[in-house]
Design a protein around this motif. Structure first.
Motif, mmCIF file in Angstrom:
data_model
loop_
_atom_site.group_PDB
_atom_site.id
_atom_site.type_symbol
_atom_site.label_atom_id
_atom_site.label_comp_id
_atom_site.label_asym_id
_atom_site.label_seq_id
_atom_site.Cartn_x
_atom_site.Cartn_y
_atom_site.Cartn_z
ATOM 1 N N GLY A 79 0.836 -1.192 0.000
ATOM 2 C CA GLY A 79 0.000 0.000 0.000
ATOM 3 C C GLY A 79 0.868 1.238 0.000
ATOM 4 O O GLY A 79 2.054 1.198 0.345
ATOM 5 N N PHE A 80 0.302 2.321 -0.437
ATOM 6 C CA PHE A 80 1.044 3.578 -0.460
ATOM 7 C C PHE A 80 0.095 4.711 -0.108
ATOM 8 O O PHE A 80 -1.115 4.598 -0.249
ATOM 9 N N THR A 81 0.647 5.789 0.378
ATOM 10 C CA THR A 81 -0.148 6.938 0.773
ATOM 11 C C THR A 81 -0.236 7.908 -0.389
ATOM 12 O O THR A 81 0.778 8.328 -0.926
ATOM 13 N N ARG A 82 -1.463 8.229 -0.747
ATOM 14 C CA ARG A 82 -1.656 9.202 -1.818
ATOM 15 C C ARG A 82 -2.680 10.241 -1.374
ATOM 16 O O ARG A 82 -2.345 11.360 -1.088
ATOM 17 N N PHE A 83 -3.924 9.840 -1.297
ATOM 18 C CA PHE A 83 -4.980 10.713 -0.795
ATOM 19 C C PHE A 83 -5.518 10.070 0.464
ATOM 20 O O PHE A 83 -5.708 8.854 0.514
ATOM 21 N N ASN A 84 -5.761 10.851 1.488
ATOM 22 C CA ASN A 84 -6.081 10.344 2.812
ATOM 23 C C ASN A 84 -7.216 9.312 2.815
ATOM 24 O O ASN A 84 -7.045 8.206 3.323
ATOM 25 N N ILE A 85 -8.361 9.635 2.262
ATOM 26 C CA ILE A 85 -9.516 8.729 2.321
ATOM 27 C C ILE A 85 -9.264 7.460 1.516
ATOM 28 O O ILE A 85 -9.518 6.350 1.991
ATOM 29 N N SER A 86 -8.745 7.591 0.298
ATOM 30 C CA SER A 86 -8.500 6.395 -0.514
ATOM 31 C C SER A 86 -7.409 5.525 0.106
ATOM 32 O O SER A 86 -7.469 4.293 0.027
ATOM 33 N N THR A 87 -6.426 6.140 0.747
ATOM 34 C CA THR A 87 -5.382 5.383 1.437
ATOM 35 C C THR A 87 -5.980 4.582 2.593
ATOM 36 O O THR A 87 -5.655 3.403 2.774
ATOM 37 N N GLN A 88 -6.868 5.197 3.353
ATOM 38 C CA GLN A 88 -7.528 4.493 4.457
ATOM 39 C C GLN A 88 -8.320 3.296 3.941
ATOM 40 O O GLN A 88 -8.273 2.213 4.534
ATOM 41 N N MET A 89 -9.045 3.471 2.848
ATOM 42 C CA MET A 89 -9.831 2.371 2.261
ATOM 43 C C MET A 89 -8.915 1.251 1.773
ATOM 44 O O MET A 89 -9.201 0.078 1.973
ATOM 45 N N LEU A 90 -7.825 1.630 1.136
ATOM 46 C CA LEU A 90 -6.889 0.629 0.633
ATOM 47 C C LEU A 90 -6.321 -0.213 1.779
ATOM 48 O O LEU A 90 -6.239 -1.439 1.683
ATOM 49 N N PHE A 91 -5.958 0.445 2.875
ATOM 50 C CA PHE A 91 -5.387 -0.309 3.990
ATOM 51 C C PHE A 91 -6.420 -1.180 4.693
ATOM 52 O O PHE A 91 -6.073 -2.202 5.278
ATOM 53 N N ARG A 92 -7.689 -0.824 4.612
ATOM 54 C CA ARG A 92 -8.741 -1.722 5.108
ATOM 55 C C ARG A 92 -8.776 -2.997 4.264
ATOM 56 O O ARG A 92 -8.927 -4.097 4.791
ATOM 57 N N CYS A 93 -8.618 -2.837 2.953
ATOM 58 C CA CYS A 93 -8.572 -4.006 2.059
ATOM 59 C C CYS A 93 -7.362 -4.884 2.383
ATOM 60 O O CYS A 93 -7.462 -6.112 2.391
ATOM 61 N N HIS A 94 -6.238 -4.248 2.659
ATOM 62 C CA HIS A 94 -5.039 -5.008 3.046
ATOM 63 C C HIS A 94 -5.299 -5.783 4.332
ATOM 64 O O HIS A 94 -4.871 -6.928 4.461
ATOM 65 N N GLY A 95 -5.990 -5.163 5.272
ATOM 66 C CA GLY A 95 -6.321 -5.850 6.527
ATOM 67 C C GLY A 95 -7.175 -7.078 6.292
ATOM 68 O O GLY A 95 -6.950 -8.131 6.889
ATOM 69 N N VAL A 96 -8.157 -6.968 5.419
ATOM 70 C CA VAL A 96 -9.017 -8.108 5.090
ATOM 71 C C VAL A 96 -8.175 -9.225 4.483
ATOM 72 O O VAL A 96 -8.269 -10.386 4.893
ATOM 73 N N ALA A 97 -7.330 -8.887 3.516
ATOM 74 C CA ALA A 97 -6.494 -9.899 2.858
ATOM 75 C C ALA A 97 -5.517 -10.537 3.847
ATOM 76 O O ALA A 97 -5.327 -11.757 3.843
ATOM 77 N N GLN A 98 -4.906 -9.721 4.705
ATOM 78 C CA GLN A 98 -3.982 -10.274 5.693
ATOM 79 C C GLN A 98 -4.697 -11.224 6.645
ATOM 80 O O GLN A 98 -4.145 -12.242 7.043
ATOM 81 N N TYR A 99 -5.914 -10.899 6.998
ATOM 82 C CA TYR A 99 -6.707 -11.772 7.880
ATOM 83 C C TYR A 99 -7.030 -13.087 7.169
ATOM 84 O O TYR A 99 -6.796 -14.165 7.717
ATOM 85 N N ILE A 100 -7.568 -12.996 5.960
ATOM 86 C CA ILE A 100 -7.968 -14.203 5.219
ATOM 87 C C ILE A 100 -6.771 -15.126 4.991
ATOM 88 O O ILE A 100 -6.868 -16.336 5.137
ATOM 89 N N PHE A 101 -5.629 -14.548 4.657
ATOM 90 C CA PHE A 101 -4.444 -15.345 4.335
ATOM 91 C C PHE A 101 -3.415 -15.333 5.471
ATOM 92 O O PHE A 101 -2.221 -15.504 5.230
ATOM 93 N N SER A 102 -3.864 -15.165 6.696
ATOM 94 C CA SER A 102 -2.942 -15.024 7.835
ATOM 95 C C SER A 102 -2.052 -16.247 8.061
ATOM 96 O O SER A 102 -0.971 -16.123 8.614
ATOM 97 N N ASP A 103 -2.488 -17.402 7.605
ATOM 98 C CA ASP A 103 -1.706 -18.622 7.794
ATOM 99 C C ASP A 103 -0.820 -18.947 6.585
ATOM 100 O O ASP A 103 -0.226 -20.019 6.518
#
Length: 165
Positions: A79-103
């Motif tokens: 992920g990278f920081t570009r615009f505050n709101i879109s960056t926050q949304m992107l990192f939420r997606c990363h959190g979901v993926a990290q959770y699903i593939f945590s193992d």
């Protein structure tokens, strides 16, 4: 018997999944362990839906992919920081993926690193990356930039590890 042997072969395959995460349109490229593409898909969410429902859909679809392919590695564009709101949304997606593939092992590449490995220059744009891939892999078809980005992420991994040139 034919379908049983097909399932047996597929079950013993080892898959590596490359993700171009996004709240609106996530690109997913599924490779076998020697870098051959198996499947390219897009996970789209309805922009009119609330964020939590869009994240839930992303998680549900990633879970289906995990169950179907049992990946050994996940390759993700950092992920990278570009615009505050879109960056926050992107990192939420990363959190979901990290959770699903945590193992499962997760390997991150920065966007400029992906482009440098694949195209030889880190400052090329998405369209240049897509054109490079399409020129090199004549049988590959993309529905959108998210799919070509996910393919590029996977390609960078295989090139970085010396599996593909």
């Amino acid at each position: 018997l034919k379908s049983v042997s097909h399932l047996f072969i597929r079950k013993n395959m080892e898959y590596i999944i490359a993700l171009d995460l996004s709240l609106s349109s996530t690109g997913v490229s599924i490779f076998n362990q020697d870098g051959r593409i198996q499947k390219i898909i897009t996970i789209e969410t309805d922009s009119k839906s609330e964020t939590q429902f869009r994240l839930k859909k992303l998680g549900k679809e990633l879970s289906k992919i995990k169950k179907e392919f049992s990946p050994i590695k996940i390759i993700i564009e950092s992920g990278f920081t570009r615009f505050n709101i879109s960056t926050q949304m992107l990192f939420r997606c990363h959190g979901v993926a990290q959770y699903i593939f945590s193992d499962i092992e997760q390997i991150y590449y920065y966007p400029m690193t992906i482009r440098k490995i694949v195209c030889g220059k880190g400052n090329v744009d998405k369209k240049t990356l897509q054109n490079f891939i399409l020129n090199k892999y004549k049988n590959v078809k993309f529905k959108n930039m998210d799919e070509s980005d996910s393919f590029g992420i996977g390609l960078a991994y295989f090139m970085d590890k010396g599996i593909l040139k």
